[in-house]
Motif scaffolding. Structure first.
Motif, PDB file in Angstrom:
ATOM      1  N   GLY A 120       0.796  -1.219   0.000  1.00 52.84           N
ATOM      2  CA  GLY A 120       0.000   0.000   0.000  1.00 52.84           C
ATOM      3  C   GLY A 120       0.829   1.270   0.000  1.00 52.84           C
ATOM      4  N   VAL A 121       2.075   1.178  -0.491  1.00 52.58           N
ATOM      5  CA  VAL A 121       2.939   2.360  -0.613  1.00 52.58           C
ATOM      6  C   VAL A 121       2.800   2.899  -2.036  1.00 52.58           C
ATOM      7  N   PRO A 122       2.295   4.118  -2.215  1.00 52.79           N
ATOM      8  CA  PRO A 122       2.154   4.681  -3.556  1.00 52.79           C
ATOM      9  C   PRO A 122       3.507   4.820  -4.250  1.00 52.79           C
ATOM     10  N   VAL A 123       3.482   4.821  -5.575  1.00 55.66           N
ATOM     11  CA  VAL A 123       4.716   4.828  -6.362  1.00 55.66           C
ATOM     12  C   VAL A 123       4.660   5.902  -7.445  1.00 55.66           C
ATOM     13  N   TYR A 124       5.770   6.634  -7.560  1.00 56.07           N
ATOM     14  CA  TYR A 124       6.011   7.544  -8.677  1.00 56.07           C
ATOM     15  C   TYR A 124       7.143   6.940  -9.508  1.00 56.07           C
ATOM     16  N   PHE A 125       6.974   6.904 -10.831  1.00 58.26           N
ATOM     17  CA  PHE A 125       8.040   6.415 -11.712  1.00 58.26           C
ATOM     18  C   PHE A 125       8.830   7.604 -12.250  1.00 58.26           C
ATOM     19  N   TYR A 126      10.172   7.465 -12.271  1.00 61.60           N
ATOM     20  CA  TYR A 126      11.009   8.587 -12.704  1.00 61.60           C
ATOM     21  C   TYR A 126      12.124   8.125 -13.646  1.00 61.60           C
ATOM     22  N   GLU A 127      12.822   9.108 -14.203  1.00 61.40           N
ATOM     23  CA  GLU A 127      13.884   8.909 -15.211  1.00 61.40           C
ATOM     24  C   GLU A 127      13.382   8.010 -16.337  1.00 61.40           C
ATOM     25  N   ALA A 128      14.125   6.961 -16.706  1.00 63.37           N
ATOM     26  CA  ALA A 128      13.747   6.159 -17.876  1.00 63.37           C
ATOM     27  C   ALA A 128      12.442   5.411 -17.675  1.00 63.37           C
ATOM     28  N   ALA A 129      12.005   5.250 -16.430  1.00 64.10           N
ATOM     29  CA  ALA A 129      10.742   4.565 -16.146  1.00 64.10           C
ATOM     30  C   ALA A 129       9.559   5.530 -16.075  1.00 64.10           C
ATOM     31  N   ALA A 130       9.800   6.829 -16.214  1.00 65.59           N
ATOM     32  CA  ALA A 130       8.732   7.824 -16.071  1.00 65.59           C
ATOM     33  C   ALA A 130       7.626   7.587 -17.094  1.00 65.59           C
ATOM     34  N   ARG A 131       6.401   7.748 -16.647  1.00 62.92           N
ATOM     35  CA  ARG A 131       5.246   7.616 -17.535  1.00 62.92           C
ATOM     36  C   ARG A 131       4.704   8.964 -17.971  1.00 62.92           C
ATOM     37  N   ARG A 132       5.284  10.042 -17.425  1.00 65.70           N
ATOM     38  CA  ARG A 132       4.909  11.392 -17.795  1.00 65.70           C
ATOM     39  C   ARG A 132       6.176  12.227 -17.910  1.00 65.70           C
ATOM     40  N   PRO A 133       6.227  13.156 -18.873  1.00 63.77           N
ATOM     41  CA  PRO A 133       7.453  13.946 -19.050  1.00 63.77           C
ATOM     42  C   PRO A 133       7.808  14.818 -17.862  1.00 63.77           C
ATOM     43  N   ASP A 134       6.814  15.216 -17.065  1.00 63.44           N
ATOM     44  CA  ASP A 134       7.101  16.068 -15.917  1.00 63.44           C
ATOM     45  C   ASP A 134       7.605  15.270 -14.722  1.00 63.44           C
ATOM     46  N   ARG A 135       7.801  13.941 -14.897  1.00 69.73           N
ATOM     47  CA  ARG A 135       8.316  13.122 -13.807  1.00 69.73           C
ATOM     48  C   ARG A 135       9.637  12.451 -14.153  1.00 69.73           C
ATOM     49  N   VAL A 136      10.260  12.905 -15.212  1.00 72.04           N
ATOM     50  CA  VAL A 136      11.572  12.346 -15.566  1.00 72.04           C
ATOM     51  C   VAL A 136      12.596  12.721 -14.497  1.00 72.04           C
ATOM     52  N   ARG A 137      12.586  13.973 -14.067  1.00 69.53           N
ATOM     53  CA  ARG A 137      13.560  14.443 -13.076  1.00 69.53           C
ATOM     54  C   ARG A 137      13.085  14.126 -11.664  1.00 69.53           C
ATOM     55  N   LEU A 138      13.945  13.484 -10.905  1.00 68.08           N
ATOM     56  CA  LEU A 138      13.599  13.105  -9.541  1.00 68.08           C
ATOM     57  C   LEU A 138      13.252  14.320  -8.692  1.00 68.08           C
ATOM     58  N   GLU A 139      13.951  15.425  -8.894  1.00 68.27           N
ATOM     59  CA  GLU A 139      13.699  16.614  -8.075  1.00 68.27           C
ATOM     60  C   GLU A 139      12.289  17.168  -8.293  1.00 68.27           C
ATOM     61  N   ASP A 140      11.723  16.946  -9.493  1.00 68.46           N
ATOM     62  CA  ASP A 140      10.343  17.380  -9.746  1.00 68.46           C
ATOM     63  C   ASP A 140       9.356  16.470  -9.021  1.00 68.46           C
ATOM     64  N   VAL A 141       9.638  15.184  -9.015  1.00 66.06           N
ATOM     65  CA  VAL A 141       8.784  14.235  -8.285  1.00 66.06           C
ATOM     66  C   VAL A 141       8.796  14.552  -6.794  1.00 66.06           C
ATOM     67  N   ARG A 142       9.961  14.900  -6.283  1.00 71.89           N
ATOM     68  CA  ARG A 142      10.156  15.047  -4.838  1.00 71.89           C
ATOM     69  C   ARG A 142       9.914  16.485  -4.364  1.00 71.89           C
ATOM     70  N   ARG A 143       9.414  17.336  -5.202  1.00 78.00           N
ATOM     71  CA  ARG A 143       9.204  18.740  -4.850  1.00 78.00           C
ATOM     72  C   ARG A 143       8.279  18.861  -3.633  1.00 78.00           C
ATOM     73  N   GLY A 144       8.729  19.595  -2.629  1.00 78.31           N
ATOM     74  CA  GLY A 144       7.936  19.795  -1.429  1.00 78.31           C
ATOM     75  C   GLY A 144       8.178  18.770  -0.347  1.00 78.31           C
ATOM     76  N   GLN A 145       8.878  17.691  -0.693  1.00 75.03           N
ATOM     77  CA  GLN A 145       9.152  16.593   0.229  1.00 75.03           C
ATOM     78  C   GLN A 145       7.851  15.965   0.753  1.00 75.03           C
ATOM     79  N   PHE A 146       7.996  15.088   1.725  1.00 75.83           N
ATOM     80  CA  PHE A 146       6.862  14.338   2.272  1.00 75.83           C
ATOM     81  C   PHE A 146       5.743  15.277   2.739  1.00 75.83           C
ATOM     82  N   GLU A 147       6.106  16.290   3.508  1.00 75.16           N
ATOM     83  CA  GLU A 147       5.093  17.173   4.078  1.00 75.16           C
ATOM     84  C   GLU A 147       4.405  18.012   3.000  1.00 75.16           C
ATOM     85  N   GLY A 148       5.191  18.586   2.086  1.00 74.81           N
ATOM     86  CA  GLY A 148       4.614  19.407   1.027  1.00 74.81           C
ATOM     87  C   GLY A 148       3.787  18.599   0.048  1.00 74.81           C
ATOM     88  N   LEU A 149       4.263  17.396  -0.266  1.00 82.64           N
ATOM     89  CA  LEU A 149       3.522  16.537  -1.189  1.00 82.64           C
ATOM     90  C   LEU A 149       2.177  16.134  -0.590  1.00 82.64           C
TER      91      LEU A 149
END
Length: 316
Positions: A120-149
């Motif tokens: 039950g842990v949600p998953v974001y795919f990044y870099e070569a596994a990204a399913r969306r262009p705005d999630r290729v960069r890890l820093e974009d996925v992780r923006r805001g960290q746990f609390e901000g997300l």
């Protein structure tokens, strides 16, 4: 035909409790998987583990580690220098031999699905596994960290995970699962200079700011010492020796001075080639106690570490 080998380098949001990290590493002991390296960083409150072996076995080891981390790490009380969104923060798969980046991406998708299904842990795919262009960069996925997300998910559906509901696991957050080529995590402490200087140097270095190709950098304070913390994502295009030279040059610009280096995890042998035959390159000479047999990937593949048991604690 030679058997395929894939590496996985999961990062966990715990670097202070040896018992917790040891339990996570032990959960990764799967037939066909070798333990190459594991380390803990109290200041960043982060641990990094490197495993390698048959792709399906490595994926299973990584999946189990995410589940164990979700049991043992509570992000609501976790703090450290390093940004994070999950107990098992990032889970990258790296092709080593007889395996393509595309295959590693498919393996990441399989692992991500199992992580969500089993734990039950949600998953974001990044870099070569990204399913969306705005999630290729890890820093974009992780923006805001746990609390901000957590906050963003309530108001912005575009930030919902690739797998899972529209909210994070209450204590384990989410995991970023990806596929990439070799990454070198390399830090330089400032012998002279403060956090302001480290941040200015990091800004000048970052590819996203027009700096060096494939370099991600941030300035942080570690145990009272200013540090330029870097990820070098393509050492063949931007050799680490060039990054080291750039930091030394920039320290002078910002009235600072470069000190000791720090290497997190392993480094490919090809990145250790020196301009001076037979010697370690300068950037590695400045990493205290650097040992080729312990820190060069190819050496570790030939002679992996023993898996920890109840009587073993990491040498950190």
């Amino acid at each position: 035909m030679a058997e395929p080998i894939v590496e996985c380098v999961p990062n966990f949001s715990e670097g202070r409790d040896k018992r917790v990290v040891r339990e996570i590493v032990r959960a990764m002991q799967v037939y066909g998987v070798s333990l190459l390296d594991w380390s803990m960083d109290a200041a960043h409150n982060r641990s990094v583990v490197t495993i390698a072996g048959a792709p399906d076995a490595v994926a299973e080891a990584a999946i189990r580690a995410v589940g164990r981390a979700a049991q043992l790490i509570d992000l609501t009380g976790q703090h450290g220098v390093h940004p994070r969104i999950g107990a098992a923060d990032v889970v990258p798969f790296v092709p080593v031999a007889n395996y393509t980046l595309g295959q590693a991406a498919a393996l990441a998708h399989h692992a991500g699905l199992e992580i969500w299904r089993r734990f039950g842990v949600p998953v974001y795919f990044y870099e070569a596994a990204a399913r969306r262009p705005d999630r290729v960069r890890l820093e974009d996925v992780r923006r805001g960290q746990f609390e901000g997300l957590q906050r963003d998910l309530r108001a912005d559906s575009s930030r919902h995970p690739d797998l899972g509901s529209g909210e994070l696991h209450s204590t384990a957050g989410a995991s970023a699962v990806g596929a990439r080529q070799f990454l070198i995590a390399y830090n330089i402490y400032l012998a002279k200079g403060d956090l302001h200087a480290a941040r200015a140097i990091a800004k000048d270095l970052r590819a996203s700011n027009g700096g060096m190709f494939g370099v991600k950098a941030m300035g942080v304070l570690v145990d009272g010492r200013a540090q330029v913390s870097m990820n070098i994502t393509d050492f063949r295009v931007t050799p680490v020796s060039q990054v080291h030279a750039a930091v030394c040059r920039l320290t002078r610009t910002h009235a600072a001075e470069a000190g000791d280096g720090e290497l997190i995890g392993l480094v490919p042998e090809a990145a250790c080639v020196s301009e001076v035959g037979g010697e370690l390159p300068l950037w590695l000479q400045q990493v205290p106690d650097f040992s080729p047999k312990d820190k060069i990937l190819e050496h570790r593949l030939d002679l992996p570490m023993d898996w920890p048991d109840d009587s073993v604690t990491p040498d950190v």
